[in-house]
Design a protein around this motif. Sequence first.
Motif, PDB file in Angstrom:
ATOM      1  N   ASP A   1       0.833  -1.207   0.000  1.00 47.29           N
ATOM      2  CA  ASP A   1       0.000   0.000   0.000  1.00 47.29           C
ATOM      3  C   ASP A   1       0.866   1.255   0.000  1.00 47.29           C
ATOM      4  OD1 ASP A   1      -2.293  -1.540   0.053  1.00 47.29           O
ATOM      5  OD2 ASP A   1      -2.519  -1.425   2.232  1.00 47.29           O
ATOM      6  N   PHE A   2       1.956   1.215   0.759  1.00 52.84           N
ATOM      7  CA  PHE A   2       2.869   2.356   0.821  1.00 52.84           C
ATOM      8  C   PHE A   2       3.465   2.626  -0.566  1.00 52.84           C
ATOM      9  CE2 PHE A   2       6.886   4.475   1.788  1.00 52.84           C
ATOM     10  CZ  PHE A   2       6.501   5.410   2.734  1.00 52.84           C
ATOM     11  N   TYR A   3       3.853   1.571  -1.270  1.00 49.82           N
ATOM     12  CA  TYR A   3       4.425   1.752  -2.602  1.00 49.82           C
ATOM     13  C   TYR A   3       3.370   2.245  -3.597  1.00 49.82           C
ATOM     14  CZ  TYR A   3       8.097  -1.072  -0.469  1.00 49.82           C
ATOM     15  OH  TYR A   3       9.060  -1.558   0.373  1.00 49.82           O
ATOM     16  N   ARG A   4       2.134   1.807  -3.452  1.00 55.30           N
ATOM     17  CA  ARG A   4       1.062   2.322  -4.311  1.00 55.30           C
ATOM     18  C   ARG A   4       0.889   3.819  -4.113  1.00 55.30           C
ATOM     19  NH1 ARG A   4      -1.541  -2.402  -2.625  1.00 55.30           N
ATOM     20  NH2 ARG A   4      -1.849  -3.952  -4.282  1.00 55.30           N
ATOM     21  N   GLU A   5       0.969   4.251  -2.867  1.00 57.45           N
ATOM     22  CA  GLU A   5       0.855   5.683  -2.607  1.00 57.45           C
ATOM     23  C   GLU A   5       1.971   6.437  -3.308  1.00 57.45           C
ATOM     24  OE1 GLU A   5      -1.422   7.496  -1.110  1.00 57.45           O
ATOM     25  OE2 GLU A   5      -2.701   5.813  -0.529  1.00 57.45           O
ATOM     26  N   ALA A   6       3.172   5.886  -3.289  1.00 61.83           N
ATOM     27  CA  ALA A   6       4.298   6.536  -3.963  1.00 61.83           C
ATOM     28  C   ALA A   6       4.069   6.608  -5.469  1.00 61.83           C
ATOM     29  CB  ALA A   6       5.591   5.796  -3.658  1.00 61.83           C
ATOM     30  N   ALA A   7       3.376   5.635  -6.024  1.00 60.53           N
ATOM     31  CA  ALA A   7       3.156   5.590  -7.477  1.00 60.53           C
ATOM     32  C   ALA A   7       2.042   6.519  -7.937  1.00 60.53           C
ATOM     33  CB  ALA A   7       2.834   4.157  -7.910  1.00 60.53           C
ATOM     34  N   ARG A   8       1.271   7.073  -7.021  1.00 62.46           N
ATOM     35  CA  ARG A   8       0.124   7.891  -7.423  1.00 62.46           C
ATOM     36  C   ARG A   8       0.526   9.093  -8.271  1.00 62.46           C
ATOM     37  NH1 ARG A   8      -3.123  10.695  -4.031  1.00 62.46           N
ATOM     38  NH2 ARG A   8      -1.458  10.951  -2.497  1.00 62.46           N
ATOM     39  N   HIS A   9       1.739   9.600  -8.072  1.00 60.31           N
ATOM     40  CA  HIS A   9       2.186  10.791  -8.794  1.00 60.31           C
ATOM     41  C   HIS A   9       3.044  10.445 -10.009  1.00 60.31           C
ATOM     42  CE1 HIS A   9       0.577  13.395  -5.702  1.00 60.31           C
ATOM     43  NE2 HIS A   9       1.180  12.665  -4.788  1.00 60.31           N
ATOM     44  N   ALA A  10       3.139   9.169 -10.336  1.00 60.13           N
ATOM     45  CA  ALA A  10       3.940   8.745 -11.488  1.00 60.13           C
ATOM     46  C   ALA A  10       3.089   8.756 -12.758  1.00 60.13           C
ATOM     47  CB  ALA A  10       4.511   7.358 -11.242  1.00 60.13           C
ATOM     48  N   ASP A  11       3.748   8.492 -13.877  1.00 57.14           N
ATOM     49  CA  ASP A  11       3.034   8.397 -15.144  1.00 57.14           C
ATOM     50  C   ASP A  11       2.118   7.174 -15.145  1.00 57.14           C
ATOM     51  OD1 ASP A  11       4.331  10.628 -16.050  1.00 57.14           O
ATOM     52  OD2 ASP A  11       5.829   9.537 -17.243  1.00 57.14           O
ATOM     53  N   PRO A  12       1.061   7.192 -15.984  1.00 53.99           N
ATOM     54  CA  PRO A  12       0.116   6.064 -16.001  1.00 53.99           C
ATOM     55  C   PRO A  12       0.764   4.704 -16.225  1.00 53.99           C
ATOM     56  CG  PRO A  12      -0.809   7.927 -17.193  1.00 53.99           C
ATOM     57  CD  PRO A  12       0.612   8.307 -16.843  1.00 53.99           C
ATOM     58  N   SER A  13       1.815   4.653 -17.043  1.00 54.91           N
ATOM     59  CA  SER A  13       2.443   3.354 -17.314  1.00 54.91           C
ATOM     60  C   SER A  13       3.084   2.781 -16.049  1.00 54.91           C
ATOM     61  CB  SER A  13       3.494   3.479 -18.420  1.00 54.91           C
ATOM     62  OG  SER A  13       4.560   4.333 -18.013  1.00 54.91           O
ATOM     63  N   ILE A  14       3.647   3.649 -15.213  1.00 53.38           N
ATOM     64  CA  ILE A  14       4.258   3.201 -13.967  1.00 53.38           C
ATOM     65  C   ILE A  14       3.174   2.808 -12.965  1.00 53.38           C
ATOM     66  CG2 ILE A  14       5.653   3.902 -11.987  1.00 53.38           C
ATOM     67  CD1 ILE A  14       7.278   3.357 -14.497  1.00 53.38           C
ATOM     68  N   ILE A  15       2.112   3.569 -12.908  1.00 55.15           N
ATOM     69  CA  ILE A  15       0.993   3.228 -12.019  1.00 55.15           C
ATOM     70  C   ILE A  15       0.458   1.840 -12.376  1.00 55.15           C
ATOM     71  CG2 ILE A  15      -1.358   3.836 -11.337  1.00 55.15           C
ATOM     72  CD1 ILE A  15      -0.603   6.776 -11.798  1.00 55.15           C
ATOM     73  N   ALA A  16       0.293   1.583 -13.679  1.00 50.66           N
ATOM     74  CA  ALA A  16      -0.223   0.281 -14.121  1.00 50.66           C
ATOM     75  C   ALA A  16       0.743  -0.838 -13.756  1.00 50.66           C
ATOM     76  CB  ALA A  16      -0.464   0.304 -15.627  1.00 50.66           C
ATOM     77  N   LEU A  17       2.040  -0.589 -13.911  1.00 51.23           N
ATOM     78  CA  LEU A  17       3.037  -1.602 -13.571  1.00 51.23           C
ATOM     79  C   LEU A  17       3.013  -1.904 -12.077  1.00 51.23           C
ATOM     80  CD1 LEU A  17       5.518  -3.365 -14.225  1.00 51.23           C
ATOM     81  CD2 LEU A  17       6.932  -1.315 -13.918  1.00 51.23           C
ATOM     82  N   VAL A  18       2.964  -0.862 -11.245  1.00 52.26           N
ATOM     83  CA  VAL A  18       2.928  -1.061  -9.791  1.00 52.26           C
ATOM     84  C   VAL A  18       1.681  -1.819  -9.391  1.00 52.26           C
ATOM     85  CG1 VAL A  18       2.760   0.139  -7.577  1.00 52.26           C
ATOM     86  CG2 VAL A  18       4.396   0.922  -9.291  1.00 52.26           C
ATOM     87  N   ASP A  19       0.544  -1.457  -9.975  1.00 48.11           N
ATOM     88  CA  ASP A  19      -0.699  -2.178  -9.666  1.00 48.11           C
ATOM     89  C   ASP A  19      -0.584  -3.654 -10.049  1.00 48.11           C
ATOM     90  OD1 ASP A  19      -1.991   0.017  -8.591  1.00 48.11           O
ATOM     91  OD2 ASP A  19      -3.050   0.538 -10.442  1.00 48.11           O
ATOM     92  N   GLU A  20       0.072  -3.916 -11.168  1.00 47.21           N
ATOM     93  CA  GLU A  20       0.225  -5.301 -11.635  1.00 47.21           C
ATOM     94  C   GLU A  20       1.065  -6.122 -10.665  1.00 47.21           C
ATOM     95  OE1 GLU A  20       2.629  -7.757 -15.133  1.00 47.21           O
ATOM     96  OE2 GLU A  20       2.190  -5.622 -15.419  1.00 47.21           O
ATOM     97  N   VAL A  21       2.200  -5.584 -10.252  1.00 48.62           N
ATOM     98  CA  VAL A  21       3.108  -6.386  -9.431  1.00 48.62           C
ATOM     99  C   VAL A  21       2.667  -6.454  -7.973  1.00 48.62           C
ATOM    100  CG1 VAL A  21       5.056  -5.927 -10.951  1.00 48.62           C
ATOM    101  CG2 VAL A  21       4.692  -4.473  -8.948  1.00 48.62           C
ATOM    102  N   LEU A  22       1.778  -5.548  -7.561  1.00 50.55           N
ATOM    103  CA  LEU A  22       1.299  -5.579  -6.183  1.00 50.55           C
ATOM    104  C   LEU A  22      -0.058  -6.247  -6.035  1.00 50.55           C
ATOM    105  CD1 LEU A  22       2.393  -2.067  -4.860  1.00 50.55           C
ATOM    106  CD2 LEU A  22       3.465  -4.274  -4.423  1.00 50.55           C
TER     107      LEU A  22
END
Length: 219
Positions: free
Chosen positions: A107-128
Amino acid sequence: MSDSSPGIVDLLGVLAYAELTAFLRLAEDAALFAPTLNDRAALGDVAATEYGHFRVLRDRIASLGADPEEAMAPFVEAIDAWHAQTRPKDWYEALVKAYVGVGIAGDFYREAARHADPSIIALVDEVLADGSRSEFAVERMRAALDADPRLCGRLALWARRMVGEALSQGQRLAAARPHLAALLVGEQGEDLAEVGRMFARLTEEHGRRMTELGLTPNG
């Protein structure tokens, strides 16, 4: 924030090492604590999924022109320390760690990804994504609590300890890695109210997992 920025490389680096260690620890827990061969195989499947996530992250880091080992190196000490401080003593503690402990860190890493580009957000969601981990842990924990309700108090305390350790680890990482900290608050920075809302979201997700496992009074 561009995919190749230092903050993004830090985020992918910490995630990659987290997934690699999750694979190793889950495989170890399966060998040490699983009460049946079916349980050992099922937890091994979860571990294999984590390793697959590690490979995806490693390859993405390399595609950005960064060295995966160098990207992971700054986070080895903190993540290894968290695992050392939250080493389970039995099968039930291993189940709770696999779902609650790893979950709050995610969850902490998802919060960090909220301000990233959509491709990074999608990648983080996938691996988490924790579908297999969730189903595995919830099914077995519910059965264990039905068989012995006295486990609830001890395991609820264990979960609380892991969450405290995970949040402390996240704060230490953010303090040590300014680019990663910048991801958490955005390039323009966020006010204290938004930081409070972030921690409220983390707490809410933790409560949901505890309820799923049956480790709350109304679980």
